[in-house]
Design an enzyme around this catalytic site. Sequence first.
Site, PDB file in Angstrom:
ATOM      1  N   HIS A 165       0.958  -1.209  -0.056  1.00  0.00           N
ATOM      2  CA  HIS A 165       0.081  -0.061   0.120  1.00  0.00           C
ATOM      3  C   HIS A 165       0.924   1.353   0.011  1.00  0.00           C
ATOM      4  O   HIS A 165       0.562   2.356  -0.726  1.00  0.00           O
ATOM      5  CB  HIS A 165      -0.859  -0.064   1.161  1.00  0.00           C
ATOM      6  CG  HIS A 165      -2.061  -0.964   0.883  1.00  0.00           C
ATOM      7  ND1 HIS A 165      -2.141  -2.441   1.310  1.00  0.00           N
ATOM      8  CD2 HIS A 165      -3.351  -0.605   0.589  1.00  0.00           C
ATOM      9  CE1 HIS A 165      -3.216  -2.749   0.658  1.00  0.00           C
ATOM     10  NE2 HIS A 165      -4.086  -1.809   0.590  1.00  0.00           N
ATOM     11  N   LYS A 166       1.972   1.268   0.732  1.00  0.00           N
ATOM     12  CA  LYS A 166       2.820   2.267   0.938  1.00  0.00           C
ATOM     13  C   LYS A 166       3.537   2.501  -0.459  1.00  0.00           C
ATOM     14  O   LYS A 166       3.416   3.738  -0.900  1.00  0.00           O
ATOM     15  CB  LYS A 166       4.150   2.020   1.913  1.00  0.00           C
ATOM     16  CG  LYS A 166       4.522   3.142   2.423  1.00  0.00           C
ATOM     17  CD  LYS A 166       5.582   3.060   3.474  1.00  0.00           C
ATOM     18  CE  LYS A 166       6.489   3.986   4.095  1.00  0.00           C
ATOM     19  NZ  LYS A 166       7.735   4.233   3.184  1.00  0.00           N
TER      20      LYS A 166
END
Lengths: 206, 291
Positions: free
Chosen positions: A36-37
């Site tokens: 996600h990052k």
Amino acid sequence: MREITLPISDETVRSLGVGEAVALSGVMITGRDAVHKWIVETFIKKTRPPQGDDLEVYEAIKPLLNGGVIYHCGPVVAGLDTGEYRFVAAGPTTSIREEPYQADVMRHFNAKGVIGKGGMGAKTLQGCQEVPFVYFHAIGGAASLIAQSVRRVVAVHKLEFGVPEAIWVIEVERFPVVVTMDAHGNSLHEKVEETSKANLEALLAA
Amino acid sequence: MNDLTEAILELIRRTSTDLPEDVEARLRAALEQEEEGSAARGALETILKNVELARENSTPICQDTGTPLFYVRYPEGMSTRALRRQIIAAVQEATRRTYLRPNAVDAITGRNSGDNTGDEHYPTIHFEEVDADQPLVIELMLKGGGCENVGAQYKLPDSRLGAGRDLEGVRKVALDAVYKAQGKGCAPGVLGIAIGGDRGSSYLASKEALLRRLDDPNPNPDLDALEKRLTEEANQLGIGPMGFGGKTTVLGTKVKGLHRLPASYFVSVSYMCWAYRRRRMTVRGDEVLYE
């Protein structure tokens, strides 16, 4: 139990309500903290330039996520030495850590479902209505059982993130989940938190 | 001393794949409490099915095989360096055999070591020497990240919760910790609570409290009463299995008291998920006993 095959249409998403039990089939990807990052920084906010195979991986997951599902899961995988991967244990991880990213990721890819555990917050619930998508709750810790619904590991990307954090492309058959956040602003987690807060206050006052 | 790598590997396999019977018994009792057709009952049914399957197939109960926490009581004269080497070799082999997930991530570089080894704290091994005529006892707890993340430490008094420096104050902050955890620590959980100590010893003791069996009463009658009351009241919060709502939020509570500084009154709550994986091996000569 309602049967749904991926990809999921907006119409199907809107027809799902909190509390509904669903069996999901089709091809999905796993993705948790590192993924996600990486997506948000590289492709949405663009605060870091793409490196290595970033663009290739992006192109590979894009069609899978359009109408697709992202599963918050860091599996135990056999066959790491031979490349003949097999999921041994694959329950959900706690979703709330992706709260800062989730709605933006779903909007970016037009994804229709998140599978995880523990539920998510207000920003994600807002995204559920706008994109739209739903949050599917799997049973935390039921890892051996859920691994049985993973028929095949189709591919793996970003293995350098480590086995739990890599993007595993998997084909699942009748993966059992429950809708706990729908596209109409309803969240079972919000409701349980409110009730338990009132119960806590009564106990503290006693 | 004999090489115990194989025996420790078997301890890891049993811990990761075979839930202790006292925990399973509580889960079965909890199932009967939940209403027919409810999401809470469905969650517990799935959990119990998974427990059976993991045992049958010798696969991890949960994919998060946690931090391996070893508690070693070794007879005087035994080499702790040799034991550490054997524990580490067993952990590496257990990872190769998928009893453990590669879980050790370098906090600075983000790199996963791939075999569950890391700095001097990973895996975590606590050594304590006992008399030379005593057996070697190794206890293993696998504690997953989801439940570790919802652990909490309070310092009393806590004016927000109206919690003073007494067992009534401990009760209030412990209930607050359960409320804050919601379903995120994989409820129904088990509470390990330490009262006192400094911040470090307090958290350490809160995990040691979890090594007790669920049906083992606290020898201190005040703490025993507190354990029972906390379990009962936590279950009135209505959080339920997985946070779906329901009657079972906590399967049990274990409390331990420590000495503290006059200035400090810490309460540390370690939340253990339902997948409460702990096992013990006792070694007497060539004989190895697993519990």
